[in-house]
Design an enzyme around this catalytic site. Structure first.
Site, PDB file in Angstrom:
ATOM      1  CE  LYS A  88      -2.082  -1.214   3.876  1.00 50.62           C
ATOM      2  NZ  LYS A  88      -1.461  -2.539   4.149  1.00 50.62           N
ATOM      3  NE  ARG A 164      -5.178  -0.651   8.957  1.00 49.68           N
ATOM      4  CZ  ARG A 164      -3.869  -0.792   8.838  1.00 49.68           C
ATOM      5  NH1 ARG A 164      -3.224  -1.730   9.463  1.00 49.68           N
ATOM      6  NH2 ARG A 164      -3.181   0.014   8.084  1.00 49.68           N
ATOM      7  NE  ARG A 199       7.379  -2.482   6.291  1.00 48.91           N
ATOM      8  CZ  ARG A 199       6.047  -2.547   6.295  1.00 48.91           C
ATOM      9  NH1 ARG A 199       5.363  -1.876   5.395  1.00 48.91           N
ATOM     10  NH2 ARG A 199       5.413  -3.279   7.178  1.00 48.91           N
ATOM     11  NE  ARG A 228       5.841  -0.524  10.036  1.00 47.79           N
ATOM     12  CZ  ARG A 228       4.736  -0.546   9.305  1.00 47.79           C
ATOM     13  NH1 ARG A 228       4.666   0.169   8.184  1.00 47.79           N
ATOM     14  NH2 ARG A 228       3.703  -1.262   9.670  1.00 47.79           N
ATOM     15  NE  ARG A 239       1.697  -5.164  10.937  1.00 50.62           N
ATOM     16  CZ  ARG A 239       2.805  -4.892  10.257  1.00 50.62           C
ATOM     17  NH1 ARG A 239       3.976  -5.316  10.683  1.00 50.62           N
ATOM     18  NH2 ARG A 239       2.741  -4.197   9.163  1.00 50.62           N
TER      19      ARG A 239
HETATM   20  P1  AP5 Z   1       4.751  -1.446   1.906  1.00 47.81           P
HETATM   21  O1  AP5 Z   1       4.452  -0.625   0.722  1.00 47.81           O
HETATM   22  O2  AP5 Z   1       5.403  -0.788   3.073  1.00 47.81           O
HETATM   23  O3  AP5 Z   1       3.446  -2.249   2.355  1.00 47.81           O
HETATM   24  P2  AP5 Z   1       2.172  -1.762   3.143  1.00 47.81           P
HETATM   25  O4  AP5 Z   1       1.015  -2.452   2.559  1.00 47.81           O
HETATM   26  O5  AP5 Z   1       2.121  -0.282   3.219  1.00 47.81           O
HETATM   27  O6  AP5 Z   1       2.496  -2.403   4.523  1.00 47.81           O
HETATM   28  P3  AP5 Z   1       2.287  -1.914   6.018  1.00 47.81           P
HETATM   29  O7  AP5 Z   1       2.982  -2.912   6.860  1.00 47.81           O
HETATM   30  O8  AP5 Z   1       2.690  -0.501   6.222  1.00 47.81           O
HETATM   31  O9  AP5 Z   1       0.778  -2.052   6.191  1.00 47.81           O
HETATM   32  P4  AP5 Z   1       0.049  -2.207   7.495  1.00 47.81           P
HETATM   33  O10 AP5 Z   1      -1.323  -1.993   7.084  1.00 47.81           O
HETATM   34  O11 AP5 Z   1       0.332  -3.451   8.234  1.00 47.81           O
HETATM   35  O12 AP5 Z   1       0.725  -1.107   8.430  1.00 47.81           O
HETATM   36  P5  AP5 Z   1       0.355   0.412   8.739  1.00 47.81           P
HETATM   37  O13 AP5 Z   1       1.608   1.165   8.698  1.00 47.81           O
HETATM   38  O14 AP5 Z   1      -0.778   0.874   7.957  1.00 47.81           O
HETATM   39  O15 AP5 Z   1       5.633  -2.657   1.403  1.00 47.81           O
HETATM   40  C1  AP5 Z   1       6.125  -3.618   2.287  1.00 47.81           C
HETATM   41  C2  AP5 Z   1       7.497  -4.114   1.782  1.00 47.81           C
HETATM   42  O16 AP5 Z   1       7.329  -4.791   0.557  1.00 47.81           O
HETATM   43  C3  AP5 Z   1       8.494  -3.020   1.537  1.00 47.81           C
HETATM   44  O17 AP5 Z   1       9.747  -3.451   1.912  1.00 47.81           O
HETATM   45  C4  AP5 Z   1       8.447  -2.784   0.020  1.00 47.81           C
HETATM   46  O18 AP5 Z   1       9.663  -2.345  -0.482  1.00 47.81           O
HETATM   47  C5  AP5 Z   1       8.089  -4.158  -0.483  1.00 47.81           C
HETATM   48  N1  AP5 Z   1       7.223  -4.111  -1.659  1.00 47.81           N
HETATM   49  C6  AP5 Z   1       6.186  -3.278  -1.876  1.00 47.81           C
HETATM   50  N2  AP5 Z   1       5.610  -3.548  -3.065  1.00 47.81           N
HETATM   51  C7  AP5 Z   1       6.309  -4.582  -3.601  1.00 47.81           C
HETATM   52  C8  AP5 Z   1       6.185  -5.314  -4.805  1.00 47.81           C
HETATM   53  N3  AP5 Z   1       5.225  -5.038  -5.705  1.00 47.81           N
HETATM   54  N4  AP5 Z   1       7.055  -6.314  -5.045  1.00 47.81           N
HETATM   55  C9  AP5 Z   1       8.027  -6.625  -4.142  1.00 47.81           C
HETATM   56  N5  AP5 Z   1       8.189  -5.948  -2.963  1.00 47.81           N
HETATM   57  C10 AP5 Z   1       7.331  -4.950  -2.691  1.00 47.81           C
HETATM   58  O19 AP5 Z   1      -0.127   0.280  10.235  1.00 47.81           O
HETATM   59  C11 AP5 Z   1       0.746  -0.023  11.269  1.00 47.81           C
HETATM   60  C12 AP5 Z   1      -0.022  -0.186  12.575  1.00 47.81           C
HETATM   61  O20 AP5 Z   1      -0.702   1.026  12.897  1.00 47.81           O
HETATM   62  C13 AP5 Z   1      -1.105  -1.238  12.562  1.00 47.81           C
HETATM   63  O21 AP5 Z   1      -0.622  -2.512  12.857  1.00 47.81           O
HETATM   64  C14 AP5 Z   1      -2.022  -0.713  13.668  1.00 47.81           C
HETATM   65  O22 AP5 Z   1      -1.527  -1.008  14.922  1.00 47.81           O
HETATM   66  C15 AP5 Z   1      -1.972   0.763  13.480  1.00 47.81           C
HETATM   67  N6  AP5 Z   1      -3.022   1.251  12.565  1.00 47.81           N
HETATM   68  C16 AP5 Z   1      -2.847   1.752  11.312  1.00 47.81           C
HETATM   69  N7  AP5 Z   1      -4.024   2.079  10.769  1.00 47.81           N
HETATM   70  C17 AP5 Z   1      -4.976   1.768  11.691  1.00 47.81           C
HETATM   71  C18 AP5 Z   1      -6.385   1.847  11.696  1.00 47.81           C
HETATM   72  N8  AP5 Z   1      -7.060   2.324  10.664  1.00 47.81           N
HETATM   73  N9  AP5 Z   1      -7.036   1.419  12.784  1.00 47.81           N
HETATM   74  C19 AP5 Z   1      -6.382   0.948  13.833  1.00 47.81           C
HETATM   75  N10 AP5 Z   1      -5.037   0.832  13.908  1.00 47.81           N
HETATM   76  C20 AP5 Z   1      -4.337   1.240  12.832  1.00 47.81           C
END
Ligand code: AP5
Length: 584
Positions: A88, A164, A199, A228, A239
């Site tokens: 994402k 979410r 990552r 992270r 997660r």
């Molecule tokens: P990346 O692009 O970073 O993936 P992502 O989908 O953004 O992953 P996240 O881990 O950030 O998502 P998440 O939803 O778990 O965490 P968030 O930060 O929102 O890519 C990942 C890796 O893959 C990278 O190394 C990249 O280089 C590689 N990659 C990307 N695309 C690729 C491809 N096509 N091919 C190969 N490699 C690739 O949330 C974190 C925490 O915050 C949650 O756990 C929760 O505690 C809290 N939180 C966030 N939002 C909420 C909410 N709405 N409600 C409650 N708690 C929340």
């Protein structure tokens, strides 16, 4: 990408300049030369801008704001969802770069609160580190606040990681916040874990890396990368579990606008699909916006029956207006070397010499619209080239200058004051000219127009020079006279003109029937590839099947039409060959 579509008084006047000509549907090119009707915009111009002789200020060109009514299409609203590490954040980086949306990532917002040590951060930290969801009330308040800010309203938004939970989706519904599209990135679980564990984040730029897939560009960046705290295998699994428990409810809330994307492909490939989807929404919106504006109320996408010539007045007006809008936008953005390529049977004098009249009509529509803005326009047709027995002019341009002289330019004094006719060359550029429209400049056998063209653009400086249907490719020259400049330099020079409008019909190899589709690009938007389809009621229509930031290659077009690989396409009859010949 800015979703700006322009409509202006120019267009209504240019439309009137077309529609008020006494054009006969059976012979569109000739009667316009005799039309006695005066153009409404001529008198408009005199009322607003000038009395006797207009005053010219500088060579810099701007479109008078009072005459342009901007109808800004509503900005994009995008949600992106998917399991942890589905990509994402990575796609968001690319989308923001391309579409300028405001990126609202709940994960990033929460991490910022944590690192600033705020109360919210202190509460959220524990949940985040364990991989569970932060309480709804915290996240909802954060997102609602961010969405209500001016930039998000003006530029559009890209909501990443929210909603979410079902409660979060409901909160958005209460606020009447609905996305145009809900992108769901799909990746197999085992890949997700590998992506999370590998990552790394750059705390300086915020850029996302992966130790294997997307390593940092330099050692300096590598040294400052951080991991992270929730990116351990164990936490990722937790997660992922939470994501799976909640995803059903979210997906059902947005099923009407949801598009699933196979995100288990390189990020560039995923982005190509994502940006096509977003461009299509922009395009539809642009069409809708244009439809809503009075001057565009007859806009109906690409006109049909384009193989039937002569075209109706409406169809001609459609293309003139389309070209005009793109040209105005491009000039307004500061471009001064513009190129219009429009290839429909009605504008192709090689098929039928009478069509040169339509080409002139297009030139007239453009020139008169710019004079409405107080510009002095020089319309140029290349003269005879070469010497002695070699002197000549491309057949399709023969008589063009005379046609221009006889055409109805509205008020008696327009031709000679606001519009002047000239040839192509440095000496043709006068101090008082504001811009130049060059009619189909082209190389002739044995003679190269590029030297004259270059002398002209040098003399024109920053003033806009617009080439209408130029043909600047090399032609075989037994005399060698064409070689006035190195081939590479000639081609390089030709490339200094930016496409501001492209329209061409696509056919099978060696045929002019049936039309299989069309390629259109109107500055500043993307190249749009249309497929011509026949509806159940027998009517035809054009449907966008893909968009591209650069002019698509024959392979890309072929793939978009047939879904076949290049190798397969090569083997298939006709199609591949045609596209190669037309688009290369
Ligand atoms: P990346 O692009 O970073 O993936 P992502 O989908 O953004 O992953 P996240 O881990 O950030 O998502 P998440 O939803 O778990 O965490 P968030 O930060 O929102 O890519 C990942 C890796 O893959 C990278 O190394 C990249 O280089 C590689 N990659 C990307 N695309 C690729 C491809 N096509 N091919 C190969 N490699 C690739 O949330 C974190 C925490 O915050 C949650 O756990 C929760 O505690 C809290 N939180 C966030 N939002 C909420 C909410 N709405 N409600 C409650 N708690 C929340």
């Amino acid at each position: 990408m800015a979703s700006l579509s322009l409509s202006s008084a120019h267009f209504s006047s240019s439309r009137s300049s077309v529609s008020t000509s006494s054009l006969s549907p059976s012979s569109p090119s000739l009667p316009l030369l005799r039309s006695p009707i005066r153009h409404r915009h001529r008198s408009l111009r005199r009322l607003t801008s000038f009395s006797v002789v207009p005053h010219r200020t500088s060579h810099s060109f701007s479109i008078c704001n009072s005459q342009i009514r901007c109808s800004v299409a509503e900005p994009l609203k995008v949600m992106i969802s998917g399991a942890p590490a589905s990509g994402k954040g990575t796609q968001c980086e690319l989308i923001v770069q391309k579409f300028g949306l405001v990126h609202i990532s709940t994960g990033d917002l929460l991490r910022a609160e944590v690192s600033s040590g705020t109360d919210i951060g202190k509460r959220a930290k524990e949940f985040m580190n364990s991989g569970s969801l932060v309480p709804d009330e915290i996240v909802i308040a954060m997102v609602a606040g961010r969405l209500s800010r001016e930039d998000a309203k003006e530029r559009g938004w890209l909501l990443d990681g929210f909603p979410r939970s079902f409660a979060q989706a409901q909160s958005l519904e209460k606020l009447n916040v609905k996305p145009d599209i809900f992108l769901l990135l799909e990746v197999p679980d085992e890949t997700l874990i590998e992506r999370c564990v590998g990552r790394r984040l750059d705390p300086v730029t915020g850029k996302i890396y992966h130790i294997k897939n997307y390593p940092p560009e330099s050692d300096e960046i590598k040294e400052r990368l951080v991991t992270r705290p929730d990116d351990t295998e164990e936490k990722v699994k937790a997660r992922l579990q939470i994501y799976k428990e909640n995803s059903e409810a979210i997906i059902s809330a947005y099923s009407d606008v949801m598009v699933k994307i196979d995100a288990n492909r390189p990020k560039e490939v995923v982005f190509e699909e994502t940006q096509t989807l977003l461009s299509q929404i922009q395009l539809k919106r642009m069409i809708k916006t244009d439809k809503a504006s009075p001057v565009q109320d007859k806009w109906r996408g690409i006109p049909t029956k384009l193989n039937n010539i002569p075209h109706s007045r409406d169809i001609r007006a459609y293309f003139y207006e389309d070209v005009l809008q793109a040209t105005i936008r491009s000039i307004k953005d500061g471009n001064s070397r513009l190129r219009v390529d429009i290839n429909i049977p009605e504008l192709n004098p090689e098929m039928d010499v009478y069509r040169i009249g339509t080409l002139m009509e297009l030139v007239r529509a453009l020139a008169l619209s710019f004079t409405d803005d107080g510009k002095r326009v020089k319309v140029c047709v290349q003269g005879s080239m070469g010497e002695g027995a070699l002197a000549g002019m491309p057949l399709q341009l023969a008589g063009t200058r005379k046609i221009l002289e006889y055409m109805d330019w509205g008020d008696d004094e327009t031709l000679g004051t606001f519009v002047k006719l000239g040839a192509i060359g440095g000496k043709e550029v006068d101090e008082e000219d504001d811009m130049f429209i060059l009619v189909a400049p082209q190389n002739a056998v044995g003679n190269c127009i590029i030297d004259d063209l270059q002398a002209m653009t040098n003399a024109a400086g920053k003033r806009p020079v617009i080439l209408i249907n130029p043909r600047l490719k090399d032609l075989p020259a037994s005399s060698g006279i064409m070689q006035t400049m190195g081939r590479e330099q000639r081609l390089e020079y030709a490339l200094t003109f930016d496409n501001c409008y492209v329209f061409r019909l696509l056919y099978y190899l060696g045929t002019q029937y049936p039309i299989i589709g069309a390629l259109r690009m109107a500055y500043p938007y993307r190249y749009e590839l249309y497929k011509r389809v026949t509806e159940e009621n027998g009517k035809e229509k054009y449907v966008v099947i893909s968009t591209y930031s650069e002019r698509p290659t024959p392979e890309q077009i072929n793939d978009a039409f047939s879904g076949k690989s290049r190798e397969q396409s090569k083997k298939s009859s006709g199609f591949w060959g045609f596209l190669s010949s037309v688009l290369s």
